[in-house]
Write a protein that holds these residues in place. Structure first.
Motif, mmCIF file in Angstrom:
data_model
loop_
_atom_site.group_PDB
_atom_site.id
_atom_site.type_symbol
_atom_site.label_atom_id
_atom_site.label_comp_id
_atom_site.label_asym_id
_atom_site.label_seq_id
_atom_site.Cartn_x
_atom_site.Cartn_y
_atom_site.Cartn_z
ATOM 1 N N GLN A 144 -8.584 -1.229 7.139
ATOM 2 C CA GLN A 144 -9.195 -0.453 5.988
ATOM 3 C C GLN A 144 -8.823 0.379 5.823
ATOM 4 O O GLN A 144 -9.034 1.474 6.872
ATOM 5 C CB GLN A 144 -10.136 -1.319 5.115
ATOM 6 N N ALA A 145 -8.677 1.232 4.235
ATOM 7 C CA ALA A 145 -8.470 2.532 4.133
ATOM 8 C C ALA A 145 -9.537 3.022 2.576
ATOM 9 O O ALA A 145 -9.560 1.574 1.506
ATOM 10 C CB ALA A 145 -7.061 3.491 3.497
ATOM 11 N N GLN A 146 -9.853 3.997 2.697
ATOM 12 C CA GLN A 146 -10.785 4.050 1.460
ATOM 13 C C GLN A 146 -10.326 5.359 0.808
ATOM 14 O O GLN A 146 -9.817 6.339 1.247
ATOM 15 C CB GLN A 146 -12.331 3.549 1.633
ATOM 16 N N GLU A 147 -10.551 5.257 -0.229
ATOM 17 C CA GLU A 147 -9.867 6.773 -1.482
ATOM 18 C C GLU A 147 -9.210 7.304 -1.289
ATOM 19 O O GLU A 147 -9.130 8.542 -1.095
ATOM 20 C CB GLU A 147 -11.674 7.541 -0.976
ATOM 21 N N LEU A 148 -8.007 6.599 -0.856
ATOM 22 C CA LEU A 148 -7.165 7.664 -1.510
ATOM 23 C C LEU A 148 -6.650 8.214 -2.040
ATOM 24 O O LEU A 148 -6.669 7.768 -3.253
ATOM 25 C CB LEU A 148 -5.894 6.520 -0.321
ATOM 26 N N PRO A 149 -5.947 9.214 -1.958
ATOM 27 C CA PRO A 149 -4.790 9.696 -3.013
ATOM 28 C C PRO A 149 -3.894 8.963 -3.894
ATOM 29 O O PRO A 149 -3.823 8.229 -3.473
ATOM 30 C CB PRO A 149 -4.953 11.055 -2.866
ATOM 31 N N ALA A 150 -4.467 9.058 -5.283
ATOM 32 C CA ALA A 150 -2.785 8.487 -6.072
ATOM 33 C C ALA A 150 -1.574 9.682 -6.234
ATOM 34 O O ALA A 150 -1.455 10.641 -6.242
ATOM 35 C CB ALA A 150 -3.778 9.003 -8.179
ATOM 36 N N MET A 151 -0.576 8.872 -5.563
ATOM 37 C CA MET A 151 0.701 9.130 -5.557
ATOM 38 C C MET A 151 1.496 8.935 -6.702
ATOM 39 O O MET A 151 2.628 9.350 -6.777
ATOM 40 C CB MET A 151 0.880 8.792 -4.570
ATOM 41 N N ASP A 152 1.557 7.783 -7.194
ATOM 42 C CA ASP A 152 1.878 7.249 -8.149
ATOM 43 C C ASP A 152 1.699 7.990 -9.400
ATOM 44 O O ASP A 152 0.027 8.318 -10.158
ATOM 45 C CB ASP A 152 2.545 6.043 -8.710
ATOM 46 N N MET A 153 2.624 8.161 -10.798
ATOM 47 C CA MET A 153 2.241 8.455 -12.033
ATOM 48 C C MET A 153 0.907 7.611 -12.310
ATOM 49 O O MET A 153 0.161 8.514 -13.658
ATOM 50 C CB MET A 153 3.403 8.490 -12.921
ATOM 51 N N SER A 154 1.075 5.834 -12.395
ATOM 52 C CA SER A 154 -0.218 5.582 -13.392
ATOM 53 C C SER A 154 -0.838 6.111 -12.654
ATOM 54 O O SER A 154 -2.869 4.931 -13.331
ATOM 55 C CB SER A 154 0.281 4.232 -13.050
ATOM 56 N N GLY A 155 -1.409 6.650 -11.671
ATOM 57 C CA GLY A 155 -2.540 6.747 -11.456
ATOM 58 C C GLY A 155 -3.166 6.114 -10.282
ATOM 59 O O GLY A 155 -4.611 6.926 -9.548
ATOM 60 N N THR A 156 -2.343 5.352 -9.238
ATOM 61 C CA THR A 156 -2.904 3.952 -8.113
ATOM 62 C C THR A 156 -1.592 4.962 -6.855
ATOM 63 O O THR A 156 -0.841 5.981 -6.895
ATOM 64 C CB THR A 156 -2.939 2.772 -8.315
ATOM 65 N N SER A 157 -1.313 3.877 -5.729
ATOM 66 C CA SER A 157 -0.816 3.583 -4.767
ATOM 67 C C SER A 157 -0.364 2.854 -4.543
ATOM 68 O O SER A 157 -1.059 1.764 -4.802
ATOM 69 C CB SER A 157 -1.542 5.028 -3.769
ATOM 70 N N ASP A 158 0.445 2.592 -3.340
ATOM 71 C CA ASP A 158 1.109 1.491 -2.937
ATOM 72 C C ASP A 158 1.287 1.738 -1.381
ATOM 73 O O ASP A 158 2.544 1.857 -1.011
ATOM 74 C CB ASP A 158 2.428 1.017 -3.759
ATOM 75 N N PRO A 159 -0.255 1.115 -0.674
ATOM 76 C CA PRO A 159 -0.054 2.147 0.611
ATOM 77 C C PRO A 159 -0.056 0.709 1.551
ATOM 78 O O PRO A 159 -0.091 0.018 1.531
ATOM 79 C CB PRO A 159 -1.911 1.976 0.730
ATOM 80 N N TYR A 160 0.738 1.506 2.311
ATOM 81 C CA TYR A 160 0.990 1.087 3.922
ATOM 82 C C TYR A 160 0.458 1.646 5.111
ATOM 83 O O TYR A 160 0.877 2.628 4.828
ATOM 84 C CB TYR A 160 2.188 -0.199 3.939
ATOM 85 N N VAL A 161 0.339 0.897 6.463
ATOM 86 C CA VAL A 161 0.045 1.528 7.585
ATOM 87 C C VAL A 161 1.399 1.441 8.627
ATOM 88 O O VAL A 161 1.557 0.522 8.865
ATOM 89 C CB VAL A 161 -1.506 1.676 8.151
#
Length: 435
Positions: free
Chosen positions: A180-197
């Motif tokens: 898992q990942a935790q406390e990632l920074p928001a990269m999108d304008m909506s204040g969230t991200s769509d992460p993958y590794v």
């Protein structure tokens, strides 16, 4: 008509009264001479002012009565006149009050602006030494603050990644689990991200794995396991395992959030390791040098007709392949199944550019029963007239693909008859050959 009759009647009455008054004046004219003589003999200052004022008042009263009788006014007209007079008076009073208030306000403003307390200024100058510290006291504190600020700027908070490692000495395999990942920074304008590794091993970087994309979250739970084969224990000490966390973006380049690098010579491979580490900033320049470029295309599948349509839109930031620092790129499409090439097609060649624009469509006949068995290989090739054309990079799509490629293929199958466009990063043409 009634008003006209009334006016005529009043005029007749006035004429009759005037005639009677003239007759009376003529009859009494002789007898008044004696009275005039008597009044002439009276003293000059006895009752003259009183009689003159009374005569003037009587004359004015008589004239007013004559005007009122000659020009009769209805009651409503009188009321309107009174209202107009009252409004005029109120307006005048309001103007006077306003002028006086303005004068008072101006005076107060001038008085308020005059006051500068010189004594307070002197006291502030005397207290300056107490408020402001000496330079000798400031210097060490400033240095400490600068060091703290530089540390903060050097290590921004990019989140954390939890993973586990398990090495099998007999099979010479390294099993890597992205938890898992935790406390990632928001990269999108909506204040969230769509992460993958992305998971790979340096320096060869031949085999790469990717997790699924998790939409609109800053704390994704992956729980995906990958196996790196043929890693001999004697050679594994010189390798580095890399976890690179990306933010997925369908219509632009995927932004790297951060990464975790683990030199395998610092890890005790005799036991299962499970750790949580902070993400460090991405290398940036080094990755840009090794980057092969990006390509954008759309996929469309019609199940009833069994037709797969791919539209090559454009590519950007391609790797320089020619001596002049440019390339002559074209795109080659190969439809594969069970390691065999069924069909191939290619676009036109774009001369001397690293950002070609194509907008060319191609259709393959793929029955619905075979859509889960085939693979589509999109390869960007640098054309060479004299020698052999060299591949720049490729993208492999299908149900057996991973990461963003699998996501694009799944979105196409989930939305039949609809073109789904997406950007992809080119991978090494020697990696992940379709099987």
């Amino acid at each position: 008509m009634g008003i006209l009759r009334h006016r005529r009647f009043r005029r007749q009455e006035l004429q009759s009264t005037n005639d009677d008054a003239e007759d009376d004046y003529d009859e009494d004219g002789d007898g008044d001479d004696d009275d005039d003589d008597d009044s002439a003999t009276t003293p000059a200052g006895a009752g003259l002012p009183l009689t003159t004022t009374e005569n003037q008042f009587e004359k004015a009263k008589a004239i007013g009565k004559d005007v009122i009788e000659k020009v009769p006014m209805p009651p409503w007209a009188t009321i309107i006149l009174v209202i107009i007079v009252l409004l005029a008076l109120c307006t005048c009073i309001a103007c006077c009050i306003r002028r006086t208030c303005r004068k008072l306000w101006k005076k107060k403003g001038v008085k308020g602006g005059k006051g500068i307390d010189l004594q307070a200024v002197k006291t502030f100058g005397l207290l300056k030494e107490k408020v402001q510290p000496d330079i000798e006291e400031l210097t060490p504190n400033m240095e400490d603050n600068e060091d703290a600020d530089s540390k903060k700027s050097e290590a921004p908070n990019l989140g954390k990644l939890e993973y586990s490692l398990d090495y099998d000495f007999q099979k010479q395999e390294l099993k890597v689990e992205v938890i898992q990942a935790q406390e990632l920074p928001a990269m999108d304008m909506s204040g969230t991200s769509d992460p993958y590794v992305k998971v790979y091993v340096l320096p060869d970087k031949k085999k790469k794995f990717e997790t699924k994309v998790y939409r609109k979250t800053l704390n994704p739970i992956f729980n995906e396991t990958f196996i790196f084969k043929n890693l001999a224990y004697g050679e594994i000490g010189g390798k580095t395992l890399v976890f690179a966390v990306y933010d997925f973006d369908r219509f632009s380049r995927h932004d790297q959030i951060g990464e975790v690098q683990i030199p395998l010579n610092t890890v005790d491979l005799g036991k299962v390791i499970r750790e949580i580490k902070d993400l460090s900033p991405p290398p940036g320049d080094k990755e840009a040098e090794n980057k092969l470029g990006d390509i954008c295309f759309s996929l469309r599948y019609v199940p009833t007709a069994g037709k797969l349509t791919i539209t090559i839109l454009e590519a950007k930031n391609l790797k320089k392949m020619d001596v002049g620092g440019l390339s002559d790129p074209y795109v080659k499409l190969s439809l594969m199944m069970n390691g065999k090439r069924l069909k191939k097609k290619k676009t036109s060649i774009k001369k001397c550019t690293l950002n070609p624009y194509y907008n060319e469509s191609f259709t393959f006949e793929v029955p619905f029963e075979q859509i889960q068995k085939v693979q589509l290989v999109v390869t960007v090739v640098d054309y060479d007239r004299i020698g052999t054309s060299e591949p720049i990079g490729k993208v492999v799509l299908g149900c057996n693909a991973t990461g963003t490629e699998l996501r694009h293929w799944s979105d196409m199958l989930a939305s039949p008859r609809r073109p789904i466009a997406q950007w992809h990063s080119l991978k090494d043409p020697e990696d992940g050959k379709p099987s």
